[in-house]
Design a protein around this motif. Structure first.
Motif, PDB file in Angstrom:
ATOM      1  N   THR B 201     -38.620  13.306  21.608  1.00 34.91           N
ATOM      2  CA  THR B 201     -39.614  12.945  20.582  1.00 34.91           C
ATOM      3  C   THR B 201     -39.011  11.986  19.559  1.00 34.91           C
ATOM      4  O   THR B 201     -37.810  11.761  19.550  1.00 34.91           O
ATOM      5  CB  THR B 201     -40.100  14.202  19.828  1.00 34.91           C
ATOM      6  N   ARG B 202     -39.872  11.483  18.685  1.00 34.64           N
ATOM      7  CA  ARG B 202     -39.371  10.560  17.656  1.00 34.64           C
ATOM      8  C   ARG B 202     -39.912  10.863  16.261  1.00 34.64           C
ATOM      9  O   ARG B 202     -39.678  10.107  15.327  1.00 34.64           O
ATOM     10  CB  ARG B 202     -39.662   9.113  18.043  1.00 34.64           C
ATOM     11  N   SER B 203     -40.675  11.967  16.136  1.00 35.17           N
ATOM     12  CA  SER B 203     -41.113  12.331  14.786  1.00 35.17           C
ATOM     13  C   SER B 203     -40.976  13.843  14.603  1.00 35.17           C
ATOM     14  O   SER B 203     -40.874  14.590  15.586  1.00 35.17           O
ATOM     15  CB  SER B 203     -42.562  11.902  14.553  1.00 35.17           C
ATOM     16  N   LEU B 204     -40.986  14.269  13.344  1.00 35.62           N
ATOM     17  CA  LEU B 204     -40.729  15.680  13.035  1.00 35.62           C
ATOM     18  C   LEU B 204     -41.779  16.603  13.661  1.00 35.62           C
ATOM     19  O   LEU B 204     -41.435  17.596  14.294  1.00 35.62           O
ATOM     20  CB  LEU B 204     -40.709  15.870  11.515  1.00 35.62           C
TER      21      LEU B 204
END
Lengths: 230, 255
Positions: B201-204
């Motif tokens: 993933t790339r976001s919280l």
């Protein structure tokens, strides 16, 4: 002009080593104070004391109405950290109890688009990340901005853009600005007052009084040259 | 693990808490430390067995004391946390192993079901809910403290207190998993799903969601597989989670 910050008799020690020794100065409303000095002279430690991050002796008095925005020194962010610029802004807005409508305003102020804030922060360029941190600092509408090495890791063009943004914001928002910088030419251009730290001493005054070749040589232990950015 | 509803509910609650807590452990670069922290439960379990007290209680008390020790070292001394964790918790594992014998030692190390008392079920569910509420509620403070403790402090976050609360949530999550995964494997259920999510993933928000999904699905699939293969549950759950991690590595990171 009323004082926003009064520092008197400030002494900071780490492991028996005195980093700041009996430092006193004041910063007036709307001033731009630049703090310069060689590495290890205590510039960042002074900032950390001002935001209450390190223990100290002496007194630091902020004006009761002062709202402080802080932009830390260059951060070491893992490239694959799954945190986007939007995550960071959301976190800052939530913690500062700032309405979400302030986020687009802060981004506009630093000229950052959603194409940048949707990316993981570890993938941003030095200049983009600094502007993101600046936008974070603008959330909460600060009256005082503390900026530690604004242009570390930023190329010369980005450096000028950042300083211009900061200066524009200072004028438009009537901010009081405290900044640590190695860029003497930019300090000369924007600062109204300069605090030089080094060799156990401190000098405070207008740039023309403090940034003399002799003083700089004394401070840095060698001749200093600086060029003007255009 | 018996497949009855209370046991499944407790294991799913444990997995959700593990997935969420793990995300911040991985982002705080606590991967190795997290594994070592779980070892401190062993002497607690050993003392509980000697005193004929529930092993869960002994493990939990030891974990909470260990957590306080890390926090004091982190916030009061200049010693590297990794050094202290490496020495103290490996030592704890050795001391615990000395006082635990045979079957009990294997069960403490790798997990083993046994009867699930009502109070343990209730404490486990309430505790897991507490961990979930804490991580989701404090995620913004945790993000700021992770990016820059000074930035967080300047925004009014009490970083040392937040760090203590996070470590307590972490320890409680480890304690929740002692029954099913044991001292050696529970750290893995916290770390592997979060490490998988970090890669994928790339976001919280998406990291938290993927970590929980991997932790819960590994727990459920691992439990079912263990029953089908007549193996101990803990090692099968971790094998499934590790399999998912390696499958995720085959996919390129999203840009």
């Amino acid at each position: 002009m009323p004082s926003v910050l009064e520092v008197s008799g400030l002494t900071i020690e780490f492991g028996g080593l005195r980093v700041i020794d009996d430092l006193s100065f004041t910063v007036d409303d709307g001033e731009c104070l630049a703090i310069i000095g060689p590495s290890g002279s205590g510039k960042t430690v002074l900032f950390r004391a001002l935001i209450g991050s390190v223990p100290y002796q002496g007194a630091i008095r902020w004006a009761p109405e002062a709202r402080i925005g802080y932009v830390p020194q260059k951060l070491d962010i893992e490239r694959d950290l799954p945190l986007t610029g939007a995550d960071l802004l959301r976190a800052k807005a939530h913690v500062g109890r700032v309405p979400p409508t302030d986020v687009p305003r802060a981004l506009q102020m630093v000229n950052l688009g959603s194409d940048v804030t949707s990316r993981p922060i570890g993938t941003l360029s030095g200049g983009q990340f600094q502007r993101l941190l600046l936008a974070c600092a603008f959330l909460g509408r600060p009256s005082v901005l503390l900026f530690d090495e604004p242009t570390a890791g930023v190329d010369e063009r980005g450096e000028d853009m950042l300083y211009e943004t900061i200066h524009r914001m200072q004028v438009e928002q009537q901010l009081t600005l405290l900044l640590i910088s190695h860029e003497l030419s930019l300090v000369y251009r924007y600062a109204t007052k300069v605090l030089c730290l080094g060799r156990g001493r401190a000098w405070l005054g207008a740039p023309t009084e403090v940034l003399t070749p002799r003083r700089l040589e004394e401070l840095y232990g060698g001749p200093m040259t600086y060029h003007f950015h255009r | 693990m018996t497949a009855d509803l209370p046991a499944v509910a407790l294991s799913v609650a444990m997995a959700i808490a593990a997935g969420l807590v793990g995300c911040f452990a991985v982002m705080r670069r606590m991967t190795l430390a997290s594994d070592a922290i779980s070892h401190v439960a062993l002497p607690g379990i050993a003392i509980a067995l000697l005193l004929h007290v529930q092993p869960f209680v002994g493990g939990l008390v030891a974990l909470l004391l260990g957590t306080l020790l890390i926090w004091v070292v982190e916030s009061r001394t200049r010693m590297a946390t990794e050094t202290v964790i490496g020495v103290v918790f490996s030592g704890a594992l050795a001391v615990g192993a000395m006082f635990t014998r045979g079957e009990e030692l294997i069960e403490a190390l790798f997990g083993g079901a046994g009867a699930l008392p009502g109070w343990e079920l209730a404490l486990g569910l309430v505790g897991a809910a507490g961990v979930v509420v804490f991580v989701l509620g404090a995620r913004h403070q945790l993000v700021l403290a992770l990016v820059s403790p000074d930035l967080a402090r300047s925004a009014g976050v009490r970083v040392e207190r937040l760090s203590l609360l996070y470590l307590l949530a972490f320890s409680f999550t480890v304690a929740l998993g002692l029954r099913y995964l044991g001292v050696l494997l529970m750290g893995s259920l916290i770390i592997i799903p979060a490490a998988t999510a970090k890669h994928a993933t790339r976001s919280l928000g998406s990291m938290l969601a993927v970590a929980v999904a991997v932790a819960v699905s590994s727990t459920l699939v691992g439990t079912a597989l263990a029953r089908a293969l007549q193996r101990e549950t803990g090692p099968v759950i971790i094998t499934v989670a590790a399999g998912v991690f390696f499958l995720a590595l085959l996919r390129r990171r999203p840009r």
